[in-house]
Design a protein around this motif. Sequence first.
Motif, PDB file in Angstrom:
ATOM      1  N   VAL A 236       0.838  -1.199   0.000  1.00 27.98           N
ATOM      2  CA  VAL A 236       0.000   0.000   0.000  1.00 27.98           C
ATOM      3  C   VAL A 236       0.874   1.250   0.000  1.00 27.98           C
ATOM      4  CG1 VAL A 236      -1.679   1.335   1.339  1.00 27.98           C
ATOM      5  CG2 VAL A 236      -2.029  -1.103   0.987  1.00 27.98           C
ATOM      6  N   SER A 237       1.976   1.221   0.697  1.00 29.51           N
ATOM      7  CA  SER A 237       2.895   2.364   0.700  1.00 29.51           C
ATOM      8  C   SER A 237       3.385   2.661  -0.716  1.00 29.51           C
ATOM      9  CB  SER A 237       4.102   2.096   1.597  1.00 29.51           C
ATOM     10  OG  SER A 237       3.695   1.904   2.909  1.00 29.51           O
ATOM     11  N   ARG A 238       3.716   1.617  -1.448  1.00 30.83           N
ATOM     12  CA  ARG A 238       4.186   1.812  -2.826  1.00 30.83           C
ATOM     13  C   ARG A 238       3.055   2.321  -3.714  1.00 30.83           C
ATOM     14  NH1 ARG A 238       7.329  -3.680  -2.798  1.00 30.83           N
ATOM     15  NH2 ARG A 238       5.662  -4.247  -4.198  1.00 30.83           N
ATOM     16  N   MET A 239       1.835   1.831  -3.468  1.00 23.54           N
ATOM     17  CA  MET A 239       0.697   2.315  -4.250  1.00 23.54           C
ATOM     18  C   MET A 239       0.433   3.794  -3.940  1.00 23.54           C
ATOM     19  SD  MET A 239      -1.853  -0.893  -3.870  1.00 23.54           S
ATOM     20  CE  MET A 239      -2.154  -1.936  -5.272  1.00 23.54           C
ATOM     21  N   CYS A 240       0.589   4.169  -2.684  1.00 26.31           N
ATOM     22  CA  CYS A 240       0.372   5.562  -2.298  1.00 26.31           C
ATOM     23  C   CYS A 240       1.410   6.484  -2.936  1.00 26.31           C
ATOM     24  CB  CYS A 240       0.368   5.713  -0.788  1.00 26.31           C
ATOM     25  SG  CYS A 240      -1.132   5.041  -0.049  1.00 26.31           S
ATOM     26  N   THR A 241       2.605   5.975  -3.192  1.00 31.61           N
ATOM     27  CA  THR A 241       3.620   6.760  -3.892  1.00 31.61           C
ATOM     28  C   THR A 241       3.132   7.126  -5.286  1.00 31.61           C
ATOM     29  OG1 THR A 241       5.382   5.688  -2.649  1.00 31.61           O
ATOM     30  CG2 THR A 241       6.009   6.726  -4.715  1.00 31.61           C
ATOM     31  N   THR A 242       2.434   6.204  -5.948  1.00 22.75           N
ATOM     32  CA  THR A 242       1.847   6.506  -7.257  1.00 22.75           C
ATOM     33  C   THR A 242       0.807   7.614  -7.133  1.00 22.75           C
ATOM     34  OG1 THR A 242       2.186   4.231  -7.979  1.00 22.75           O
ATOM     35  CG2 THR A 242       0.579   5.524  -9.215  1.00 22.75           C
ATOM     36  N   LEU A 243      -0.045   7.532  -6.110  1.00 20.00           N
ATOM     37  CA  LEU A 243      -1.044   8.580  -5.899  1.00 20.00           C
ATOM     38  C   LEU A 243      -0.385   9.923  -5.628  1.00 20.00           C
ATOM     39  CD1 LEU A 243      -3.660   6.719  -3.669  1.00 20.00           C
ATOM     40  CD2 LEU A 243      -3.828   7.246  -6.106  1.00 20.00           C
ATOM     41  N   ASP A 244       0.665   9.923  -4.813  1.00 22.72           N
ATOM     42  CA  ASP A 244       1.381  11.168  -4.529  1.00 22.72           C
ATOM     43  C   ASP A 244       1.952  11.775  -5.800  1.00 22.72           C
ATOM     44  OD1 ASP A 244       0.842  10.939  -1.829  1.00 22.72           O
ATOM     45  OD2 ASP A 244       2.812  10.110  -1.320  1.00 22.72           O
ATOM     46  N   HIS A 245       2.529  10.931  -6.651  1.00 24.09           N
ATOM     47  CA  HIS A 245       3.100  11.418  -7.910  1.00 24.09           C
ATOM     48  C   HIS A 245       2.024  12.039  -8.798  1.00 24.09           C
ATOM     49  CE1 HIS A 245       5.594  11.758 -11.444  1.00 24.09           C
ATOM     50  NE2 HIS A 245       4.663  11.117 -12.123  1.00 24.09           N
ATOM     51  N   CYS A 246       0.891  11.363  -8.906  1.00 19.89           N
ATOM     52  CA  CYS A 246      -0.206  11.888  -9.732  1.00 19.89           C
ATOM     53  C   CYS A 246      -0.686  13.229  -9.181  1.00 19.89           C
ATOM     54  CB  CYS A 246      -1.365  10.903  -9.779  1.00 19.89           C
ATOM     55  SG  CYS A 246      -1.005   9.406 -10.709  1.00 19.89           S
ATOM     56  N   GLY A 247      -0.828  13.319  -7.873  1.00 21.08           N
ATOM     57  CA  GLY A 247      -1.270  14.563  -7.257  1.00 21.08           C
ATOM     58  C   GLY A 247      -0.258  15.679  -7.408  1.00 21.08           C
ATOM     59  N   ALA A 248       1.008  15.364  -7.296  1.00 20.52           N
ATOM     60  CA  ALA A 248       2.057  16.383  -7.415  1.00 20.52           C
ATOM     61  C   ALA A 248       2.123  16.946  -8.820  1.00 20.52           C
ATOM     62  CB  ALA A 248       3.409  15.789  -7.013  1.00 20.52           C
ATOM     63  N   THR A 249       1.947  16.108  -9.822  1.00 19.57           N
ATOM     64  CA  THR A 249       2.009  16.610 -11.194  1.00 19.57           C
ATOM     65  C   THR A 249       0.778  17.455 -11.517  1.00 19.57           C
ATOM     66  OG1 THR A 249       1.150  14.480 -11.969  1.00 19.57           O
ATOM     67  CG2 THR A 249       3.516  14.801 -12.090  1.00 19.57           C
ATOM     68  N   VAL A 250      -0.374  17.117 -10.947  1.00 15.53           N
ATOM     69  CA  VAL A 250      -1.564  17.943 -11.139  1.00 15.53           C
ATOM     70  C   VAL A 250      -1.350  19.301 -10.494  1.00 15.53           C
ATOM     71  CG1 VAL A 250      -3.997  18.206 -10.495  1.00 15.53           C
ATOM     72  CG2 VAL A 250      -3.174  16.031 -11.408  1.00 15.53           C
ATOM     73  N   ALA A 251      -0.809  19.315  -9.284  1.00 21.11           N
ATOM     74  CA  ALA A 251      -0.555  20.571  -8.573  1.00 21.11           C
ATOM     75  C   ALA A 251       0.447  21.429  -9.351  1.00 21.11           C
ATOM     76  CB  ALA A 251      -0.049  20.291  -7.174  1.00 21.11           C
ATOM     77  N   ALA A 252       1.466  20.819  -9.920  1.00 18.80           N
ATOM     78  CA  ALA A 252       2.460  21.558 -10.693  1.00 18.80           C
ATOM     79  C   ALA A 252       1.833  22.173 -11.938  1.00 18.80           C
ATOM     80  CB  ALA A 252       3.619  20.645 -11.065  1.00 18.80           C
ATOM     81  N   GLU A 253       0.932  21.433 -12.588  1.00 23.48           N
ATOM     82  CA  GLU A 253       0.262  21.964 -13.778  1.00 23.48           C
ATOM     83  C   GLU A 253      -0.601  23.165 -13.413  1.00 23.48           C
ATOM     84  OE1 GLU A 253      -2.018  18.967 -15.737  1.00 23.48           O
ATOM     85  OE2 GLU A 253      -0.260  17.987 -16.576  1.00 23.48           O
ATOM     86  N   ARG A 254      -1.325  23.068 -12.308  1.00 27.04           N
ATOM     87  CA  ARG A 254      -2.176  24.182 -11.886  1.00 27.04           C
ATOM     88  C   ARG A 254      -1.358  25.400 -11.520  1.00 27.04           C
ATOM     89  NH1 ARG A 254      -7.044  21.454  -8.400  1.00 27.04           N
ATOM     90  NH2 ARG A 254      -8.033  20.470 -10.190  1.00 27.04           N
TER      91      ARG A 254
END
Length: 102
Positions: free
Chosen positions: A81-99
Amino acid sequence: MGSLDPADCDRMGPDGRLIEGTGGVDAGTMSTLSVVPCVLSEAVWLTPDQQVRLLAIACVVTGIVRLLADDPSTEILHSLVSRMCTTLDHCGATVAAERAAL
């Protein structure tokens, strides 16, 4: 997390057929998550990169639910789950960077 139910996991029925469980997640939530891959092609306002991130998020969230309900000991031993959450963090970080760039 409190609603996860190991008794509602994937299992074999008495006739030998696979019964797909939901792990305690309500049918509406699982239905919403499972339809994402089917409707992404209709989301023309999203860039291909955004579509891939949305697909990853839906798959990871669904996977986390199933993993914790079906096999929590594997998660504990291998930190899945920790590794899966890293994927979620990456997706969220790239969305935040785009905004922020807008």
